[in-house]
Design an enzyme around this catalytic site. Structure first.
Site, PDB file in Angstrom:
ATOM      1  N   CYS A 174       0.813  -1.214   0.000  1.00  0.00           N
ATOM      2  CA  CYS A 174       0.000   0.000   0.000  1.00  0.00           C
ATOM      3  C   CYS A 174       0.850   1.269   0.000  1.00  0.00           C
ATOM      4  CB  CYS A 174      -0.959   0.000   1.186  1.00  0.00           C
ATOM      5  SG  CYS A 174      -0.154  -0.263   2.767  1.00  0.00           S
ATOM      6  N   HIS A 196      -1.213   0.392   6.926  1.00  0.00           N
ATOM      7  CA  HIS A 196      -1.890   0.759   5.671  1.00  0.00           C
ATOM      8  C   HIS A 196      -1.762   2.251   5.376  1.00  0.00           C
ATOM      9  CE1 HIS A 196      -4.472   0.311   2.276  1.00  0.00           C
ATOM     10  NE2 HIS A 196      -5.312   1.220   2.727  1.00  0.00           N
ATOM     11  N   ASN A 213      -7.703   5.282  -2.122  1.00  0.00           N
ATOM     12  CA  ASN A 213      -7.327   4.119  -1.317  1.00  0.00           C
ATOM     13  C   ASN A 213      -7.215   2.874  -2.205  1.00  0.00           C
ATOM     14  OD1 ASN A 213      -7.028   2.130   0.605  1.00  0.00           O
ATOM     15  ND2 ASN A 213      -8.728   2.840   1.885  1.00  0.00           N
TER      16      ASN A 213
END
Length: 251
Positions: free
Chosen positions: A14, A121, A136
């Site tokens: 991520c 994250h 995202n």
């Protein structure tokens, strides 16, 4: 929406997805970030060695795992900060006493973009053209966020434990920004959340990432008010600031 660069979650990369969404292009690979992490590790090792290589603390440090990356694809805040320095961009904690942060807290739309972190994250919230998007990587595509609800969205993320950083500096030019400066996007359906996210608590990360102002409005406002009552500087933010400062000192 096809114009907007968006990487779907791959493994636990991520940090890479977050940076590329921010820059709107495939600028960084996991190998680039691993190289940055190794450089930071080497600098930290040299700094620790200054106190003597026979010390127990030094031996424990060099024998332990890296604090800047791991085999899963995790990268630290120091790696993110150093990657952004390549583009003359800096991270400013949203809750800090920095003048830019104070302006952002009063009017989040005054900035261009934010990156947010919860546990391992990372995600990007960026203005492209004249509209804000949640980029995202746990979502199947970009998600439109209205100016009206941007502050509530950031407040919700803070309440759920996210650390938020303002990106200060000039972002590289991108086609999506140029095109959407002359037109507006209409989103009739929310992107689906990607739940296949390893064995980490993906549902917790997704929980705060799909809000655009729809649904239980009163509940969202209540959460935003609760978040606004939090102290301006939390211990976590102080630690992250110290980590960034240490990284900059080692350059």
């Amino acid at each position: 929406m096809d114009l907007i660069f968006h990487e779907k979650q791959e493994g636990q990369l991520c940090a890479k997805h977050c940076l590329n969404a921010l820059l709107q292009g495939p600028y960084f690979t996991e190998f680039d970030l691993a190289t940055i992490a190794k450089t930071i590790d080497d600098e930290e090792r040299l700094k620790m060695a200054e106190g003597g290589e026979n010390r127990a603390e030094y031996r424990e440090f060099i024998e332990g795992p890296s604090f800047n990356m791991d085999d899963s694809g995790y990268f630290s805040i120091q790696v993110i900060a150093n990657a952004l320095k390549v583009w003359s961009l800096e991270l400013i904690p949203f809750k800090s006493q920095n003048a830019i942060a104070e302006i952002a807290r009063k009017d989040p739309t005054s900035q261009k973009c934010y990156i947010c972190n919860y546990r391992d994250h990372w995600l990007t919230i960026r203005k492209i053209g004249n509209q804000w998007f949640n980029l995202n990587s746990l979502l199947s595509g970009p998600e439109l966020i209205s100016d009206t609800y941007l502050a509530l969205f950031l407040a919700q993320l803070q309440e759920e434990g996210y650390s938020i950083f303002i990106i200060n500096g000039e972002l590289p030019a991108c086609k999506s920004d140029q095109v959407l400066s002359t037109m507006r996007v209409e989103q009739t359906e929310k992107p689906h959340a990607i739940v296949e996210y390893g064995d980490r608590s993906s549902t917790e990360a997704v929980k705060g990432d799909s809000f655009t102002g729809e649904g239980d409005e009163e509940s969202c406002i209540a959460r935003a008010i609760a978040a606004s009552l939090e102290s301006e500087l939390e211990d976590e933010q102080k630690q992250l600031q110290a980590a960034i400062a240490m990284s900059l000192e080692s350059q």
